[in-house]
Design an enzyme around this catalytic site. Structure first.
Site, PDB file in Angstrom:
ATOM      1  N   ASP A   1     -20.508   1.963  96.382  1.00 59.52           N
ATOM      2  CA  ASP A   1     -20.067   2.708  97.552  1.00 59.52           C
ATOM      3  C   ASP A   1     -19.110   3.825  97.132  1.00 59.52           C
ATOM      4  OD1 ASP A   1     -18.950   3.150 100.389  1.00 59.52           O
ATOM      5  OD2 ASP A   1     -20.332   1.487 100.706  1.00 59.52           O
TER       6      ASP A   1
ATOM      7  N   HIS B   1     -14.544   4.149 103.162  1.00 63.01           N
ATOM      8  CA  HIS B   1     -15.793   3.472 103.526  1.00 63.01           C
ATOM      9  C   HIS B   1     -15.994   2.194 102.719  1.00 63.01           C
ATOM     10  CE1 HIS B   1     -20.219   2.925 103.795  1.00 63.01           C
ATOM     11  NE2 HIS B   1     -20.074   3.454 104.998  1.00 63.01           N
TER      12      HIS B   1
ATOM     13  N   ASN C   1     -28.902   5.273 109.269  1.00 66.49           N
ATOM     14  CA  ASN C   1     -28.458   5.797 110.560  1.00 66.49           C
ATOM     15  C   ASN C   1     -29.133   7.145 110.797  1.00 66.49           C
ATOM     16  OD1 ASN C   1     -26.557   3.622 110.649  1.00 66.49           O
ATOM     17  ND2 ASN C   1     -25.203   4.833 109.351  1.00 66.49           N
TER      18      ASN C   1
ATOM     19  N   SER D   1     -24.156   0.622 107.658  1.00 66.96           N
ATOM     20  CA  SER D   1     -23.377   0.322 106.458  1.00 66.96           C
ATOM     21  C   SER D   1     -22.578  -0.955 106.648  1.00 66.96           C
ATOM     22  CB  SER D   1     -22.417   1.467 106.145  1.00 66.96           C
ATOM     23  OG  SER D   1     -23.113   2.630 105.770  1.00 66.96           O
TER      24      SER D   1
END
Length: 412
Positions: free
Chosen positions: A87, A122, A217, A285
């Site tokens: 990530d 994130h 998404n 996510s």
């Protein structure tokens, strides 16, 4: 004996020395003194500016109430399991993640930080959802608080990018993590299809690593296109649901979607302090992170399961939609407790679409008919016996139940 002097002016007594040798020694000492390298200044530690977040939540987030992972902690909390989070990096400083984050690797320019710097926040939220501690005093924890996180940084931020080098970089990160004996790899990211990426995913699966990825998404008015690496065979592709269990509109739909998890109104640890970040729009996510946490619980309780068996157990014990499977939710919302405790094949609430066809064309009431016929036959025999017995009993009473012979006529 002759007095001589060592550097510093201390007089010592020793054997007599030749004058020329004494002069030579002094010259050499002077030259060496000029060659002394001054100590290098201490290197400053690299800085990692990151968002600090806000106050901790005052009540348990809806996602934790919905999944209730604590019900499975009587069996396991995810001990002896490491989840690689590929990530934007993972900060180890937040109380929720102290002691949970190991030294990983940075594939995006901050090699000295070992994946433990998260400018975007994130990856830190994702890690907190997976393995956040449950002893911080806040009403928040990860799904598997006993698991550990291996941070692997490949994203500088969360902006969409068409960088053709990104899938190659992600592929290298997957291979690197798979070689570190992790049990689960979480991929809360989306990129384009690439042969090296596909090969890296298969490499991890062949090494027995469970691979979980976000289904993707979509922006407004955007078509549902396959997202990678989620769309590769063997990857557990995760869609997002809201508080009511409905499909989140921004979550990509597709036949490759396997399962769903909370993907709206998300909160998690901030990388720049002790605060928390809110993600009201959520995303797949974070849904993927919840499923990775459930996979960590499974791998801890059943380390013998293959990635395919883990995926099968997660999907077949999910809270299924009425039709059993659909492109929006896959097989339904992940259920950590059922995943650990269910004996597959014995569920009492299978969805209508998952009911097996009849085994044969036999009359389902055939056995009942057989029993009824036998009962009727027995009843008939008993009734006949009663009818025959009635005159016999009457005759016996008239004779007082005494035996006797038939009287013959005299002219016989």
């Amino acid at each position: 004996m002759r007095e001589s002097f060592r550097p510093g002016g201390t007089a010592v007594t020793g054997p007599a020395r030749h004058p020329s040798r004494t002069v030579l020694s002094g010259v050499v000492a002077a030259l060496l003194a000029t060659l002394v390298v001054p100590p290098a200044p201490a290197r400053a530690e690299p800085k990692c500016p990151a968002p600090a977040g806000g106050a901790a939540p005052t009540e348990t987030p809806w996602a934790l109430r919905r999944l209730d992972p604590a019900s499975a902690w009587r069996i396991t909390r995810g001990e002896r399991v490491t989840v690689a989070v590929v990530d934007s990096g993972v900060s180890p400083t937040h109380p929720l993640l102290k002691g949970q984050v190991g030294e990983g690797r940075d594939f995006n320019g901050l090699a000295q930080m070992q994946g433990r710097c998260d400018h975007a926040g994130h990856g830190t939220i994702v890690a907190g959802i997976i393995a956040g501690r449950d002893d911080t005093g806040a009403p928040y924890s990860g799904v598997a608080p006993g698991a550990r996180i291996l941070p692997v940084r490949v994203l500088p931020d969360t902006q969409r990018t068409n960088d053709p080098g990104l899938p190659v970089q992600i592929a290298a990160a997957i291979r690197w993590a798979a070689d570190r004996d992790v049990e689960v790899i979480n991929l809360s990211l989306v990129t384009i299809d690439h042969p090296q990426l596909k090969d890296a995913v298969q490499y991890a699966l062949d090494k027995g690593v469970v691979v979980v990825a976000a289904a993707g998404n979509r922006a407004q008015d955007q078509r549902d296109l396959p997202a990678y690496p989620a769309a590769y065979p063997g990857v557990i592709a995760v869609a997002g649901v809201d508080r009511e269990g409905g499909h989140v509109g921004s979550s990509v739909s597709g036949n490759y979607v396997d399962i769903a998890a909370p993907g709206l109104d998300i909160v998690g640890p901030a990388p720049g302090g002790q605060g928390y970040l809110a993600e009201p729009e959520g995303g797949t996510s974070f849904a993927a992170a919840y499923v990775s946490g459930a996979a960590a619980l499974l791998r801890s309780a059943r380390p013998d399961l293959t990635p395919q068996q883990v995926a099968y157990r997660l999907t077949r014990t999910a809270d299924n939609p009425p039709d059993g499977h659909n492109p929006q939710l896959g097989y339904g919302v992940v259920n950590p407790y059922r995943a650990l405790t269910s004996l597959l094949g014995t569920r009492t609430d299978p969805p209508a679409g998952a009911m097996p066809p009849p085994a044969s064309n036999e009359d389902p009431l055939g056995r009942q008919w057989t029993v009824a016929l036998w009962a009727a036959g027995v009843a008939t025999v008993l009734a006949a016996g009663l009818l025959i017995a009635r005159p016999v009993v009457a005759l016996g009473r008239r004779r007082g139940w005494r035996p006797g012979r038939r009287t013959e006529p005299a002219d016989a």
